[in-house]
Design a protein around this motif. Structure first.
Motif, short mmCIF file in Angstrom:
data_model
loop_
_atom_site.label_atom_id
_atom_site.label_comp_id
_atom_site.label_asym_id
_atom_site.label_seq_id
_atom_site.Cartn_x
_atom_site.Cartn_y
_atom_site.Cartn_z
N PRO A 20 56.79 6.91 -17.69
CA PRO A 20 55.83 8.02 -17.63
C PRO A 20 55.32 8.49 -18.99
O PRO A 20 54.11 8.67 -19.18
CB PRO A 20 56.61 9.13 -16.92
N ARG A 21 56.20 8.68 -19.95
CA ARG A 21 55.78 9.19 -21.26
C ARG A 21 54.81 8.21 -21.94
O ARG A 21 53.78 8.62 -22.47
CB ARG A 21 57.00 9.45 -22.14
N GLU A 22 55.13 6.95 -21.90
CA GLU A 22 54.28 5.94 -22.53
C GLU A 22 52.94 5.82 -21.80
O GLU A 22 51.90 5.65 -22.43
CB GLU A 22 55.01 4.59 -22.58
N ARG A 23 52.97 5.91 -20.46
CA ARG A 23 51.71 5.87 -19.71
C ARG A 23 50.84 7.08 -20.02
O ARG A 23 49.62 6.97 -20.11
CB ARG A 23 51.99 5.78 -18.20
N LEU A 24 51.46 8.25 -20.18
CA LEU A 24 50.69 9.45 -20.54
C LEU A 24 50.01 9.24 -21.90
O LEU A 24 48.83 9.55 -22.05
CB LEU A 24 51.60 10.67 -20.59
N ILE A 25 50.73 8.69 -22.85
CA ILE A 25 50.16 8.45 -24.18
C ILE A 25 49.01 7.45 -24.09
O ILE A 25 47.95 7.64 -24.69
CB ILE A 25 51.26 7.95 -25.15
N ARG A 26 49.23 6.40 -23.33
CA ARG A 26 48.24 5.31 -23.26
C ARG A 26 47.06 5.63 -22.34
O ARG A 26 45.92 5.33 -22.68
CB ARG A 26 48.97 4.04 -22.78
N GLN A 27 47.31 6.25 -21.18
CA GLN A 27 46.27 6.43 -20.17
C GLN A 27 45.87 7.88 -19.92
O GLN A 27 44.94 8.15 -19.19
CB GLN A 27 46.73 5.81 -18.84
N GLY A 28 46.61 8.82 -20.49
CA GLY A 28 46.30 10.23 -20.29
C GLY A 28 47.11 10.83 -19.16
O GLY A 28 47.61 10.12 -18.29
N PRO A 29 47.23 12.17 -19.15
CA PRO A 29 48.07 12.84 -18.15
C PRO A 29 47.55 12.70 -16.73
O PRO A 29 48.32 12.75 -15.78
CB PRO A 29 48.07 14.30 -18.61
N GLN A 30 46.24 12.52 -16.57
CA GLN A 30 45.68 12.40 -15.22
C GLN A 30 46.14 11.13 -14.51
O GLN A 30 46.04 11.03 -13.29
CB GLN A 30 44.14 12.49 -15.26
N SER A 31 46.68 10.17 -15.25
CA SER A 31 47.13 8.91 -14.64
C SER A 31 48.53 9.04 -14.02
O SER A 31 48.98 8.13 -13.34
CB SER A 31 47.14 7.80 -15.69
N LEU A 32 49.21 10.16 -14.24
CA LEU A 32 50.57 10.33 -13.76
C LEU A 32 50.62 11.15 -12.48
O LEU A 32 49.79 12.04 -12.25
CB LEU A 32 51.44 11.03 -14.81
N SER A 33 51.62 10.89 -11.67
CA SER A 33 51.85 11.69 -10.46
C SER A 33 52.53 13.00 -10.85
O SER A 33 53.03 13.14 -11.97
CB SER A 33 52.75 10.91 -9.50
N ASN A 34 52.58 13.94 -9.92
CA ASN A 34 53.29 15.20 -10.16
C ASN A 34 54.76 14.93 -10.48
O ASN A 34 55.35 15.57 -11.35
CB ASN A 34 53.18 16.12 -8.95
N GLN A 35 55.35 13.98 -9.77
CA GLN A 35 56.74 13.61 -9.99
C GLN A 35 56.95 13.14 -11.43
O GLN A 35 57.91 13.53 -12.09
CB GLN A 35 57.14 12.52 -9.01
N GLU A 36 56.07 12.31 -11.93
CA GLU A 36 56.20 11.79 -13.29
C GLU A 36 55.99 12.88 -14.34
O GLU A 36 56.68 12.91 -15.36
CB GLU A 36 55.23 10.63 -13.51
N LEU A 37 55.03 13.79 -14.10
CA LEU A 37 54.81 14.89 -15.04
C LEU A 37 56.04 15.79 -15.13
O LEU A 37 56.45 16.20 -16.21
CB LEU A 37 53.57 15.68 -14.65
N ILE A 38 56.63 16.10 -13.98
CA ILE A 38 57.83 16.94 -13.98
C ILE A 38 58.99 16.19 -14.63
O ILE A 38 59.78 16.78 -15.36
CB ILE A 38 58.16 17.42 -12.57
N ALA A 39 59.08 14.89 -14.42
CA ALA A 39 60.13 14.09 -15.06
C ALA A 39 60.02 14.18 -16.58
O ALA A 39 61.03 14.26 -17.28
CB ALA A 39 60.05 12.64 -14.59
#
Length: 168
Positions: A20-39
Motif C-alpha cells: 500500500p505505501r509504495e502504491r500510494l507513492i507511485r499511483q497516488g492515494p486514490q488508487s488505494l482501498s479504504n482498507q489499505e489507507l487505514i493499514a
C-alpha cells in the motif's frame, strides 16, 4: 509472493510494488482501498493479525467509513489489536479529513442557487438519521453569515413555523 500456511499474509509477503505505501507513492492515494489507507495509518498489525487484516476488521466492525467517522476512542479500542495510540491516529486522521472538508465553506461561501446551499450543507447533513431544518442567514451579497439548526424532526419530516425562521 509466498503463501503462509494460515493464509496470514504480512505486508512484507507482498511484492514491493503491491504494498500500500509504495502504491500510494507511485499511483497516488486514490488508487488505494479504504482498507489499505487505514493499514498505512495503523502501520503495524498485531501478533494475531496482519495490518491489512486488522484494518479490514476495523472497517467491518464499523460498517465502513460511515460509522467509523463517529466512533469514540473507546469504541475503536474495542477492536482487538488496536490500542490507544492506533485509535488516536485514526481519530486524528478522521478529524483532519473533516476539517479539510469544511475549509472551503468557512470563507464567506456565496449562495447563488439551491444547489450551492445543498453543497454548503452536504458534509454536515449527509449522514444524519433524522430530518433537520437548517437555516442559512445571508448578507446582501448572498454570503453565508450564519448557519443554525432550527428544528430536528422525525425520520422524514420537520414542521417549522415561519416565526422560528425569522426570529434569529
Amino acid at each position: 509472493m509466498t503463501k503462509k500456511p494460515d493464509a496470514q499474509l504480512l505486508i512484507r509477503d507482498y511484492a514491493e510494488e503491491d504494498r500500500p505505501r509504495e502504491r500510494l507513492i507511485r499511483q497516488g492515494p486514490q488508487s488505494l482501498s479504504n482498507q489499505e489507507l487505514i493499514a498505512i495509518l495503523l502501520r503495524t498489525g498485531s501478533k494475531e493479525e496482519s495490518v491489512l487484516k486488522l484494518s479490514n476488521h476495523l472497517l467491518h466492525q464499523f460498517d465502513g467509513l460511515r460509522l467509523l467517522k463517529e466512533a469514540s476512542l473507546d469504541e475503536i479500542m474495542l477492536i482487538k489489536g488496536i490500542g490507544e495510540a492506533k485509535a488516536v491516529q485514526i481519530m486524528a486522521a478522521i478529524e483532519i479529513g473533516r476539517r479539510i472538508g469544511n475549509l472551503a465553506f468557512h470563507d464567506r461561501y456565496v449562495i447563488r442557487s439551491p444547489e450551492d446551499g445543498a453543497n454548503y450543507l452536504m458534509n454536515d447533513m449527509r449522514f444524519l438519521n433524522q430530518e433537520h431544518f437548517v437555516c442559512l442567514y445571508l448578507n446582501t451579497k448572498n454570503q453565508v453569515l450564519h448557519q443554525q439548526t432550527i428544528f430536528i424532526g422525525s425520520l422524514n419530516a420537520s414542521i417549522v413555523h415561519p416565526r422560528e425562521v425569522v426570529r434569529p
